[in-house]
Design a protein around this motif. Structure first.
Motif, mmCIF file in Angstrom:
data_model
loop_
_atom_site.group_PDB
_atom_site.id
_atom_site.type_symbol
_atom_site.label_atom_id
_atom_site.label_comp_id
_atom_site.label_asym_id
_atom_site.label_seq_id
_atom_site.Cartn_x
_atom_site.Cartn_y
_atom_site.Cartn_z
ATOM 1 N N ARG A 144 0.839 -1.207 0.000
ATOM 2 C CA ARG A 144 0.000 0.000 0.000
ATOM 3 C C ARG A 144 0.874 1.257 0.000
ATOM 4 O O ARG A 144 0.588 2.216 -0.719
ATOM 5 C CB ARG A 144 -0.927 -0.008 1.205
ATOM 6 N N ASP A 145 1.940 1.251 0.790
ATOM 7 C CA ASP A 145 2.859 2.399 0.840
ATOM 8 C C ASP A 145 3.532 2.628 -0.510
ATOM 9 O O ASP A 145 3.685 3.765 -0.952
ATOM 10 C CB ASP A 145 3.927 2.193 1.919
ATOM 11 N N GLU A 146 3.943 1.535 -1.173
ATOM 12 C CA GLU A 146 4.584 1.658 -2.484
ATOM 13 C C GLU A 146 3.617 2.267 -3.499
ATOM 14 O O GLU A 146 3.983 3.141 -4.274
ATOM 15 C CB GLU A 146 5.078 0.291 -2.978
ATOM 16 N N LEU A 147 2.379 1.809 -3.491
ATOM 17 C CA LEU A 147 1.381 2.332 -4.424
ATOM 18 C C LEU A 147 1.128 3.819 -4.175
ATOM 19 O O LEU A 147 0.966 4.595 -5.124
ATOM 20 C CB LEU A 147 0.072 1.548 -4.314
ATOM 21 N N ALA A 148 1.113 4.216 -2.917
ATOM 22 C CA ALA A 148 0.829 5.608 -2.573
ATOM 23 C C ALA A 148 1.937 6.554 -3.024
ATOM 24 O O ALA A 148 1.671 7.719 -3.342
ATOM 25 C CB ALA A 148 0.611 5.738 -1.065
ATOM 26 N N ARG A 149 3.175 6.085 -3.092
ATOM 27 C CA ARG A 149 4.296 6.973 -3.440
ATOM 28 C C ARG A 149 4.715 6.881 -4.905
ATOM 29 O O ARG A 149 5.554 7.638 -5.377
ATOM 30 C CB ARG A 149 5.501 6.708 -2.533
ATOM 31 N N ALA A 150 4.107 5.977 -5.647
ATOM 32 C CA ALA A 150 4.512 5.728 -7.035
ATOM 33 C C ALA A 150 4.051 6.827 -7.987
ATOM 34 O O ALA A 150 3.006 7.445 -7.795
ATOM 35 C CB ALA A 150 3.941 4.393 -7.497
ATOM 36 N N THR A 151 4.844 7.028 -9.028
ATOM 37 C CA THR A 151 4.438 7.844 -10.161
ATOM 38 C C THR A 151 3.621 6.933 -11.079
ATOM 39 O O THR A 151 4.035 5.806 -11.365
ATOM 40 C CB THR A 151 5.674 8.372 -10.919
ATOM 41 N N VAL A 152 2.466 7.401 -11.526
ATOM 42 C CA VAL A 152 1.569 6.579 -12.332
ATOM 43 C C VAL A 152 1.639 7.036 -13.791
ATOM 44 O O VAL A 152 1.557 8.231 -14.078
ATOM 45 C CB VAL A 152 0.121 6.665 -11.807
ATOM 46 N N VAL A 153 1.791 6.053 -14.700
ATOM 47 C CA VAL A 153 1.849 6.316 -16.145
ATOM 48 C C VAL A 153 0.815 5.440 -16.850
ATOM 49 O O VAL A 153 0.360 4.439 -16.304
ATOM 50 C CB VAL A 153 3.255 6.039 -16.718
#
Length: 125
Positions: free
Chosen positions: A34-43
């Protein structure tokens, strides 16, 4: 410090839906993901050098020089024998969104600190 990560909108949507399902909702062992998803740049589209779900990646363990390959897999597709690591595992969530050349520091289940470098990324096959 954690490396920058990038994920596709499609993977983000599917993972968020999977995390919201009753067997997974509230599982504290998935907080890292969940933490990784929250900090990721989305493309919209993943570049070829990006580790996404179902892509195979080659890594080098910097201390030993050992190289190996893993495929980032959905939980129901995970298989240690086939080198498929579940996105729900700590290793899988740590690898999501890394690119060729990036490094990540990792704690093995035995408690050893290692550094992995992403050498190559290719479609699973």
């Amino acid at each position: 410090m954690k490396p920058e990560i990038t994920i596709t909108a499609c993977d983000l949507d599917r993972l968020e839906m999977l995390l919201a399902m009753p067997p997974n909702r509230g599982r504290s062992d998935l907080d890292g993901l969940r933490d990784e998803l929250a900090r990721a740049t989305v493309v919209d589209t993943a570049p070829d050098h990006l580790i996404t779900l179902s892509r195979r990646a080659r890594f080098r363990e910097e201390t030993s020089g050992r190289e190996y390959e893993l495929t980032l897999a959905w939980p129901h597709e995970a298989s240690a024998a086939e080198g498929k690591v579940s996105i729900f595992s700590p290793a899988g969530s740590a690898l999501l969104g890394l690119s060729i050349g990036q490094q990540i520091d990792w704690q093995t289940p035995e408690g050893h600190a290692i550094r992995l470098t992403v050498l190559a990324v290719s479609p699973a096959g």
